[in-house]
Design a protein around this motif. Structure first.
Motif, PDB file in Angstrom:
ATOM      1  N   GLU A 223     -11.701   2.550   4.221  1.00  0.00           N
ATOM      2  CA  GLU A 223     -10.519   3.402   4.377  1.00  0.00           C
ATOM      3  C   GLU A 223      -9.547   2.817   5.395  1.00  0.00           C
ATOM      4  OE1 GLU A 223     -12.715   7.659   3.291  1.00  0.00           O
ATOM      5  OE2 GLU A 223     -12.676   6.908   5.362  1.00  0.00           O
TER       6      GLU A 223
ATOM      7  N   ILE B 243       0.514   5.092   1.650  1.00  0.00           N
ATOM      8  CA  ILE B 243      -0.310   5.849   2.588  1.00  0.00           C
ATOM      9  C   ILE B 243       0.310   7.224   2.846  1.00  0.00           C
ATOM     10  CG2 ILE B 243      -1.193   3.780   3.722  1.00  0.00           C
ATOM     11  CD1 ILE B 243       0.820   4.284   5.983  1.00  0.00           C
TER      12      ILE B 243
ATOM     13  N   TYR C 242      -5.683   1.691   4.664  1.00  0.00           N
ATOM     14  CA  TYR C 242      -4.576   2.307   5.414  1.00  0.00           C
ATOM     15  C   TYR C 242      -3.799   1.263   6.203  1.00  0.00           C
ATOM     16  CZ  TYR C 242      -2.105   6.164   7.641  1.00  0.00           C
ATOM     17  OH  TYR C 242      -1.123   7.038   8.042  1.00  0.00           O
TER      18      TYR C 242
ATOM     19  N   ARG D 278       0.828  -1.201   0.000  1.00  0.00           N
ATOM     20  CA  ARG D 278       0.000   0.000   0.000  1.00  0.00           C
ATOM     21  C   ARG D 278       0.865   1.254   0.000  1.00  0.00           C
ATOM     22  NH1 ARG D 278       0.595  -2.306   4.894  1.00  0.00           N
ATOM     23  NH2 ARG D 278       0.682  -1.021   6.798  1.00  0.00           N
TER      24      ARG D 278
END
Length: 412
Positions: A374, A284, A378, A282
Motif C-alpha cells: 500500500e 490516490i 501511494y 498513480r
C-alpha cells in the motif's frame, strides 16, 4: 599409383592442409592447420618440447592471452592520454544517449563538477590510484557534506570508473575500455568510523499543527503545495505538475488525485516530464484533512479550464512554476516557523527540506497500518526498500502495544 606415406603420429591431412594435434593431461589440443607437413611437424616438435618442460600453452589460451595483452596496452594508452574530465564527459554523454532523464544526468554532472573534477579532472585516467581516492573520500566525509552526502558522490564516481573499465551494463560490444581496473573502492568497503554521524535530513515527522503553521507562512497561492506534500506525500515536481483535470470526486464523496507528470528545473530550464518510473503514475485519495483546503485553492487560485495548472507561475498565463522558487519560499517559511518555535520554548526542525514533508506523510500512513504494498502504491515507489523506512513508526507502535502484554488474565 604410389601409396601415400604414413603421416607421423599427431598429424592428419585435411584436404591439401595438415593439422597438428597433441594430447596434454588427457586433453587433445589443436596446434593449427599448416600448408606443408614440414611446418606441421615443426609445430608438433615445439609443442612436445614445451610439454616436456611443463611450459605448454594451448593455442586457444595463447590467443586469448595475447588478445588480453593487446587490450591492456590499448586501455593503458587510452588511460595515459585521456583525462578524468574527458572520461566524465564521455560517461555523461553515454547516459544521455541511453535515455536517462535530463535532470538526472544534470545532477550527476553537478556532483562531479563540484566535488571530484576539481581535484582529479586534469589527471590522466590511469594515474588515479585507490589510495588517493580513499584519501579524498576521507576528506569529503569530514567536510560539511558528511558521510551520507559523500556516499552519494561516491556512487557517481564509482559509476564513472565502472564505465571506464567497460563493466557498466548495456555498453556496446565495440566499447574500448579506458583502463583495466577501477581505483574507486566499493561502497561496502568504506568503513564509517566516526562516532558522531551528522544529522540526517528529513527524518523528523512534522506535527499536524506545525504543518498547518508552515503552510500558512507560505504565499497564499503556494499554501496548498505544502499541505499536498505533507498529507498526500507528493514530491515537489509532482505538486507543480497538477492540473484541474487531475482532481476528481467519486459517487462516495472521495476526492481523488491523479499523479501523471512532474516538473523539473535541473538542466535546461523548467519543463514537464513523465514520472521517473511507471510506478510514479498513480491515482490516490486526498486525505480528508485537506479536502477543504484543496477546494478553496481551486476556487481562488486555479482557472476553470481542465488543463489549468493548480500552481501556475506568477504573472499570468498557464506557465509552469519553477521548483526552485517554491524551494526558496519554503526555506524562508521554515526559518520563520523555527523562530516561532524557539520563542515558544520548543525545538526547531533542523535540516528539514520540502522533501521532508513527503517523509512525514508516508510515515503517518505507515502509522495507520499501511502495508508495504500500500505504501508503494501511494508513494509511487517501484521497490520495497524505498518505503520500508516509513514503517518504522508503526513498528514502534506495535512495540508499545506488546509492552502491555504481561501474561495476566486481563491481557490474554
Amino acid at each position: 599409383m604410389p601409396k601415400e606415406a604414413k603421416l607421423p603420429r599427431g598429424i592428419s591431412r585435411i584436404g591439401k592442409s595438415y593439422r597438428a594435434r597433441l594430447f596434454v593431461d588427457g586433453v587433445q589440443h589443436s596446434l593449427g592447420m599448416f600448408q606443408t607437413i614440414g611446418d606441421a611437424r615443426a609445430a608438433l616438435d615445439i609443442a612436445r618440447a614445451e610439454k616436456a618442460r611443463g611450459t605448454f600453452e594451448p593455442p586457444s589460451v595463447r590467443r586469448q592471452r595475447l588478445k588480453a595483452e593487446r587490450e591492456a596496452r590499448k586501455a593503458q594508452a587510452l588511460g595515459d592520454t585521456r583525462t578524468v574530465r574527458e572520461l566524465s564527459e564521455a560517461w555523461l554523454a553515454w547516459l544521455a544517449a541511453s535515455g536517462l532523464k535530463e535532470g538526472t544526468v544534470y545532477t550527476y554532472k553537478r556532483h562531479l563538477e563540484a566535488h571530484f573534477l576539481p581535484e582529479f579532472g586534469d589527471r590522466a585516467v590511469s594515474e588515479v590510484t585507490a589510495l588517493e581516492v580513499n584519501d579524498w573520500l576521507d576528506r569529503m566525509e569530514a567536510s560539511p557534506l558528511g558521510i551520507d552526502g559523500t556516499a552519494r558522490i561516491h556512487r557517481d564516481v564509482a559509476a564513472v570508473f565502472k564505465f571506464a573499465t567497460g563493466d557498466a551494463a548495456d555498453l556496446p560490444r565495440t566499447f574500448d575500455p579506458w583502463l583495466l581496473t577501477s581505483p574507486v573502492p566499493p561502497l561496502a568497503a568504506r568503513k564509517f568510523r566516526r562516532k558522531n554521524r551528522p544529522v540526517e535530513r528529513n527524518r523528523e515527522v512534522i506535527a499536524p499543527d506545525d504543518l498547518t503553521r508552515l503552510a500558512d507562512l507560505m504565499p497564499a497561492s503556494d499554501r496548498l503545495a505544502v499541505l499536498l506534500a505533507g498529507w498526500a506525500g507528493l514530491r515537489l515536481g509532482e505538486v507543480l505538475a497538477l492540473r484541474r483535470r487531475h482532481i476528481t470526486r467519486d459517487d462516495n464523496g472521495t476526492t481523488w488525485l491523479q499523479v501523471a507528470a512532474q516538473v523539473q528545473a535541473r538542466g535546461s530550464g523548467v519543463r514537464e516530464e513523465a514520472p521517473k518510473s511507471e510506478a510514479g503514475r498513480r491515482v490516490i485519495p486526498v486525505p480528508a484533512a485537506i479536502v477543504d483546503d484543496l477546494e478553496s485553492h481551486l476556487r481562488a487560485h486555479t482557472d476553470p479550464e481542465a488543463d489549468a495548472l493548480l500552481f501556475p507561475r506568477a504573472g499570468g498565463g498557464n506557465r509552469l512554476h519553477n521548483p526552485n522558487t517554491i524551494g526558496k519560499r519554503f526555506r524562508t517559511a521554515m526559518d520563520q516557523l523555527n523562530a516561532v518555535k524557539v520563542a515558544e520554548g520548543g525545538t526547531p526542525l533542523e535540516n528539514f527540506t520540502f522533501h521532508g514533508l513527503r517523509h512525514t506523510a508516508l510515515t503517518r500512513l505507515g502509522q495507520q497500518g499501511a502495508t508495504l504494498a500500500e505504501l508503494k502504491a501511494y508513494a509511487g515507489h517501484s521497490d520495497v526498500k524505498s518505503v520500508e523506512v516509513y514503517q518504522h513508526a508503526e513498528r514502534s507502535r506495535l512495540a508499545s502495544l506488546t509492552a502491555g502484554m504481561d501474561g495476566s488474565p486481563a491481557n490474554l
